[in-house]
Design an enzyme around this catalytic site. Structure first.
Site, short mmCIF file in Angstrom:
data_model
loop_
_atom_site.label_atom_id
_atom_site.label_comp_id
_atom_site.label_asym_id
_atom_site.label_seq_id
_atom_site.Cartn_x
_atom_site.Cartn_y
_atom_site.Cartn_z
N LEU A 11 0.70 -1.23 -0.04
CA LEU A 11 -0.12 0.07 -0.08
C LEU A 11 0.83 1.27 0.01
O LEU A 11 0.39 2.42 -0.17
CB LEU A 11 -0.89 0.03 1.40
CG LEU A 11 -2.17 -0.82 1.33
CD1 LEU A 11 -2.84 -0.59 2.55
CD2 LEU A 11 -2.96 -0.56 0.09
N SER A 12 2.15 1.24 0.16
CA SER A 12 3.03 2.25 0.36
C SER A 12 3.22 3.05 -0.92
O SER A 12 3.97 2.59 -1.97
CB SER A 12 4.32 2.03 1.03
OG SER A 12 5.31 2.85 0.95
N PRO A 13 3.01 4.41 -0.85
CA PRO A 13 3.37 4.98 -1.94
C PRO A 13 4.98 5.36 -2.21
O PRO A 13 5.33 5.32 -3.52
CB PRO A 13 2.70 6.36 -1.92
CG PRO A 13 2.51 6.70 -0.20
CD PRO A 13 2.28 5.37 0.00
N THR A 15 7.15 3.05 -1.49
CA THR A 15 7.48 1.66 -2.04
C THR A 15 7.18 1.72 -3.31
O THR A 15 8.16 1.15 -4.22
CB THR A 15 6.94 0.57 -1.07
OG1 THR A 15 7.16 0.63 -0.03
CG2 THR A 15 7.36 -0.74 -1.84
#
Length: 199
Positions: A11-13, A15
């Site tokens: 979910l990490s932008p 990442t």
């Protein structure tokens, strides 16, 4: 040969903005990677952080400025307010775990494909067809989305405990040989230099 434990959230932008640079760096230096998807929303409160929705307005205002800047630097499309965020990251994380166990495809492409679905395509990575599409495009059997769910759940939970014990507090987070830690996609150059012996 160096080994990288790669803790990340699907979910990490940030990442997402790492793209597949980790794999390129590891390839140049002959380093191996273990992919460790984690529940980032569960990690934050255990390591002194807060989910975006609970952060001070000044932090969220900075995030809203910084993410588009970072996307522009990377030449990547980014929807700052994706249609399905947050969503259940477990199905996509289980798929990554199953793919790593099965082998045969490109894990970096799978992880990036899942993140691209969230941040550039407005797709819901909690949906089976989205996850299966990402698996297939990365060279894996899409049926992996339906298999190994118990192993996936157990590994996903264990990854979180390992992350906390290892000092991980955000994503993406890279730990080389259990010692040197690098947090954020903007530290990949430092990781590269470390592996080359210049940092």
């Amino acid at each position: 040969m160096a080994h990288i434990d790669y803790y990340f959230s699907t979910l990490s932008p940030f990442t997402y903005l790492a793209g597949t640079r980790l794999e390129e760096i590891a390839g140049r230096h002959g380093a191996t990677i273990t992919y460790k998807p984690i529940d980032i929303m569960a990690l934050f409160p255990r390591t002194g952080g807060l989910p975006p929705g609970e952060r001070h307005p000044s932090r969220n205002a900075y995030r809203a400025q910084d993410l588009p800047r970072q996307a522009k630097k990377a030449g990547m499309k980014l929807n700052l307010k994706p249609a399905h965020f947050p969503t259940n990251a477990a199905p996509s994380s289980y798929a990554v775990i199953a793919a790593q166990n099965a082998g045969g495809g490109h894990l970096g492409a799978l992880v990036h494909g899942i993140l691209h679905a969230v941040w550039a395509e407005d797709l819901d990575i909690a949906e089976d067809d989205v996850v299966k599409g990402c698996l297939e495009r990365a060279g894996f059997d899409p049926g992996l989305a339906d298999s190994g769910l118990l192993t996936g759940a157990e590994t996903y939970a264990a990854n979180l405990e390992e992350a906390v014990a290892a000092g991980v507090f955000g994503a993406p987070f890279y730990i080389v040989d259990g010692e040197q830690k690098f947090w954020g996609q903007d530290r990949l150059d430092d990781l590269d230099m470390h592996l080359s012996g210049t940092l």
